[in-house]
Design a protein around this motif. Structure first.
Motif, PDB file in Angstrom:
ATOM      1  N   ILE A  67       0.831  -1.209   0.000  1.00  0.00           N
ATOM      2  CA  ILE A  67       0.000   0.000   0.000  1.00  0.00           C
ATOM      3  C   ILE A  67       0.861   1.253   0.000  1.00  0.00           C
ATOM      4  O   ILE A  67       0.493   2.254  -0.601  1.00  0.00           O
ATOM      5  N   ILE A  68       2.010   1.197   0.670  1.00  0.00           N
ATOM      6  CA  ILE A  68       2.895   2.358   0.734  1.00  0.00           C
ATOM      7  C   ILE A  68       4.279   1.972   0.226  1.00  0.00           C
ATOM      8  O   ILE A  68       4.606   0.788   0.102  1.00  0.00           O
ATOM      9  N   ASP A  69       5.070   3.003  -0.041  1.00  0.00           N
ATOM     10  CA  ASP A  69       6.466   2.808  -0.413  1.00  0.00           C
ATOM     11  C   ASP A  69       7.266   3.917   0.250  1.00  0.00           C
ATOM     12  O   ASP A  69       6.721   4.960   0.618  1.00  0.00           O
ATOM     13  N   PHE A  70       8.556   3.692   0.381  1.00  0.00           N
ATOM     14  CA  PHE A  70       9.443   4.654   1.023  1.00  0.00           C
ATOM     15  C   PHE A  70      10.433   5.196   0.008  1.00  0.00           C
ATOM     16  O   PHE A  70      11.090   4.430  -0.685  1.00  0.00           O
ATOM     17  N   VAL A  71      10.519   6.499  -0.080  1.00  0.00           N
ATOM     18  CA  VAL A  71      11.569   7.182  -0.832  1.00  0.00           C
ATOM     19  C   VAL A  71      12.048   8.283   0.096  1.00  0.00           C
ATOM     20  O   VAL A  71      11.297   9.203   0.406  1.00  0.00           O
ATOM     21  N   GLU A  72      13.279   8.144   0.565  1.00  0.00           N
ATOM     22  CA  GLU A  72      13.772   9.044   1.585  1.00  0.00           C
ATOM     23  C   GLU A  72      13.497  10.500   1.242  1.00  0.00           C
ATOM     24  O   GLU A  72      13.732  10.900   0.116  1.00  0.00           O
ATOM     25  N   PRO A  73      13.018  11.275   2.136  1.00  0.00           N
ATOM     26  CA  PRO A  73      12.587  11.008   3.509  1.00  0.00           C
ATOM     27  C   PRO A  73      11.084  10.821   3.630  1.00  0.00           C
ATOM     28  O   PRO A  73      10.513  11.042   4.678  1.00  0.00           O
ATOM     29  N   TYR A  74      10.425  10.431   2.548  1.00  0.00           N
ATOM     30  CA  TYR A  74       8.958  10.409   2.525  1.00  0.00           C
ATOM     31  C   TYR A  74       8.379   8.991   2.508  1.00  0.00           C
ATOM     32  O   TYR A  74       9.018   8.043   2.078  1.00  0.00           O
ATOM     33  N   ILE A  75       7.133   8.931   2.948  1.00  0.00           N
ATOM     34  CA  ILE A  75       6.302   7.741   2.816  1.00  0.00           C
ATOM     35  C   ILE A  75       5.267   8.094   1.760  1.00  0.00           C
ATOM     36  O   ILE A  75       4.561   9.106   1.888  1.00  0.00           O
ATOM     37  N   TYR A  76       5.184   7.286   0.708  1.00  0.00           N
ATOM     38  CA  TYR A  76       4.249   7.522  -0.386  1.00  0.00           C
ATOM     39  C   TYR A  76       3.149   6.469  -0.393  1.00  0.00           C
ATOM     40  O   TYR A  76       3.393   5.318  -0.085  1.00  0.00           O
ATOM     41  N   ARG A  77       1.965   6.884  -0.815  1.00  0.00           N
ATOM     42  CA  ARG A  77       0.890   5.937  -1.055  1.00  0.00           C
ATOM     43  C   ARG A  77       1.005   5.469  -2.503  1.00  0.00           C
ATOM     44  O   ARG A  77       1.192   6.273  -3.400  1.00  0.00           O
ATOM     45  N   LYS A  78       0.941   4.160  -2.726  1.00  0.00           N
ATOM     46  CA  LYS A  78       1.053   3.621  -4.093  1.00  0.00           C
ATOM     47  C   LYS A  78      -0.216   3.824  -4.867  1.00  0.00           C
ATOM     48  O   LYS A  78      -1.272   3.889  -4.398  1.00  0.00           O
TER      49      LYS A  78
END
Length: 78
Positions: A67-78
């Motif tokens: 459901i989510i992914d990490f791209v520093e420094p954020y948490i993204y919703r897929k």
């Protein structure tokens, strides 16, 4: 089979519910991303919970459900 929620624990302290709060914060953000600090503030504000372990389990639950992914420094919703 392991259970996500136990009958004996408070539903509002489970990783599933805390994941819901994080998703709600992601939905409110117009860019669809939040920082880890924003996630802590959301959980602290809604539930007065600041335990690192509960936040970690919520994020692992959302990530493992794709459901989510990490791209520093954020948490993204897929």
């Amino acid at each position: 089979m392991t259970k996500l929620v136990s009958r004996d624990e408070n539903i509002k302290s489970t990783s599933v519910y805390l994941g819901y709060l994080i998703l709600k914060a992601l939905k409110r953000n117009k860019h669809g991303k939040i920082t880890i600090f924003d996630a802590v503030e959301v959980i602290k504000g809604e539930q007065n919970i600041v335990h690192y372990r509960q936040l970690l389990f919520a994020l692992v639950f959302l990530y493992s459900a794709n459901i989510i992914d990490f791209v520093e420094p954020y948490i993204y919703r897929k």
